[in-house]
Design an enzyme around this catalytic site. Structure first.
Site, PDB file in Angstrom:
ATOM      1  N   SER A 142      17.622  29.143  15.756  1.00  0.00           N
ATOM      2  CA  SER A 142      18.299  28.837  14.495  1.00  0.00           C
ATOM      3  C   SER A 142      17.498  27.831  13.690  1.00  0.00           C
ATOM      4  O   SER A 142      16.817  26.965  14.249  1.00  0.00           O
ATOM      5  CB  SER A 142      19.692  28.268  14.784  1.00  0.00           C
ATOM      6  OG  SER A 142      20.269  27.717  13.614  1.00  0.00           O
ATOM      7  N   TYR A 167      25.243  22.495  18.539  1.00  0.00           N
ATOM      8  CA  TYR A 167      24.770  23.878  18.359  1.00  0.00           C
ATOM      9  C   TYR A 167      23.246  23.897  18.274  1.00  0.00           C
ATOM     10  O   TYR A 167      22.570  24.671  18.954  1.00  0.00           O
ATOM     11  CB  TYR A 167      25.383  24.486  17.102  1.00  0.00           C
ATOM     12  CG  TYR A 167      24.802  25.828  16.734  1.00  0.00           C
ATOM     13  CD1 TYR A 167      25.073  26.953  17.505  1.00  0.00           C
ATOM     14  CD2 TYR A 167      23.966  25.974  15.622  1.00  0.00           C
ATOM     15  CE1 TYR A 167      24.528  28.192  17.178  1.00  0.00           C
ATOM     16  CE2 TYR A 167      23.427  27.201  15.292  1.00  0.00           C
ATOM     17  CZ  TYR A 167      23.708  28.311  16.075  1.00  0.00           C
ATOM     18  OH  TYR A 167      23.159  29.523  15.752  1.00  0.00           O
TER      19      TYR A 167
END
Length: 350
Positions: A142, A167
């Site tokens: 990501s 995350y």
């Protein structure tokens, strides 16, 4: 090739499955169909690939009625035993791991779910690939791994040692774990840092979905950091095309990897950014939605949220150099395609 796609009922996974099948690959898709967001949307994606909702049961292979080369199983990558059994009965050429607990903000409130899905689940994938002769593991990282890096554009050669959400930390962990397996066991791995993916069948917790729904309902949209943000919005079919380019080109150990953490001298390992490389002001993004809908949004200006960043911008020079690929869908075109899908899916005529 025979390819395993995890997260096959997810946004990117659904589009990838369709693209692989259309080019002639044999595809096995798995997904746990969790309730992080509306499961009806996940089932609708599955129906589009020929898997009926009624036919789905835990760990039972289902043959698509639309694509003879597609089989789906409801299976969680944290289920080590059944995942191992799947790899034992199949000989996958490649694995694309898109299964993960997504969302920066939710990771602050529910950290254990992220460790379980994104770390425990990923080690299960790595172990299965290692022991069953998989020739290439491609996995979703990501753009969030860049944290508060201020040098733009964001390059895979930059340090990503200071994540600002759990995350992001789990995604950085995936890259480190993958390198370890590439180094120790010669498993070719490629990580893909996706930049703000949008498009038809997108996630309902993402800005485009939230804004479109609120504007059509006459409700205010929440605009964080008072709109002073830029995002490298990337259309989903551009992401999928990039994934397929990567799948077809397993990495090798690089002799030039001295100062570049995105590749390795000792391991068949690589990390790429996949983004449009053209950051868009949040207010311009909202204007594109307003223009397509023909409705002006009511805006509620709010401060920056925890774990968020003011700007993303992907440096994709190595993607272009190595694979000759560059995403190119303009924001107005991509937003228009999403809204056309949204109106049809929700049967909205105005």
């Amino acid at each position: 090739m025979k390819i395993l796609v995890t997260g096959a009922a997810g946004f990117i996974g659904f589009h990838l499955v369709n693209a692989l099948l259309e080019r002639g690959d044999l595809v096995i898709g798995i997904d746990n169909i969790n309730d992080y967001y509306d499961v009806n949307l996940k089932f609708a994606r599955l129906v589009e690939t020929g898997i009926s909702r009624e036919s789905i049961s835990e760990n039972v292979p289902i043959q698509s009625v639309k694509y003879p080369a597609y089989t789906f199983l409801k299976l969680d990558i944290t289920d080590r035993s059944n995942l191992e059994s799947l790899f034992l009965t199949q000989e996958f050429d490649a694995v694309v791991n898109l299964a993960a607990q997504a969302g920066v903000r939710c990771s602050i409130e529910n950290p254990y779910a992220y460790i379980q899905a994104n770390v425990v689940g990923f080690i299960n994938i790595l172990e299965c690939c290692r022991h069953h002769g998989v020739r290439h593991l491609v996995y979703a990282s990501s753009s969030s791994v860049y944290g508060n890096n201020v040098k733009m554009p964001l390059s895979t050669a930059d340090s990503v040692d200071h994540p600002i959400s759990l995350y992001a930390a789990t995604k950085k962990s995936n890259e480190l774990m993958a390198h370890t397996y590439s180094h120790l066991f010669g498993l070719p791995t490629t990580g893909l840092r996706f930049f703000t993916v949008y498009g038809p069948y997108g996630r309902p917790d993402m800005a485009l979905f939230l804004f479109t729904r609120a504007i059509l309902a006459g409700e205010p949209i929440q605009v964080f950091n008072n709109g002073e943000m830029k995002r490298d919005f990337t259309y989903v079919t551009d992401i999928v095309e990039g994934i397929i380019h990567v799948v077809d080109h397993p990495p090798v150990a690089s002799k030039k990897a001295n100062d570049d953490p995105s590749e390795s001298k000792t391991a068949p390992y690589k990390v790429y950014n996949i983004g449009n490389s053209s950051p868009v002001r949040l207010m311009d993004f909202i204007e594109a939605i307003e223009t397509k809908l023909g409705i002006n949004a009511k805006k509620e200006l709010l401060p920056m949220q925890a774990g968020d960043v003011p700007m993303t911008w992907a440096d994709i020079s190595d993607l272009e150099r190595d694979l000759g690929y560059r995403p190119n869908t303009p924001i107005f075109e991509g937003v228009g395609k999403f809204i056309d899908w949204y109106r049809e899916y929700y049967k909205i005529k105005n």
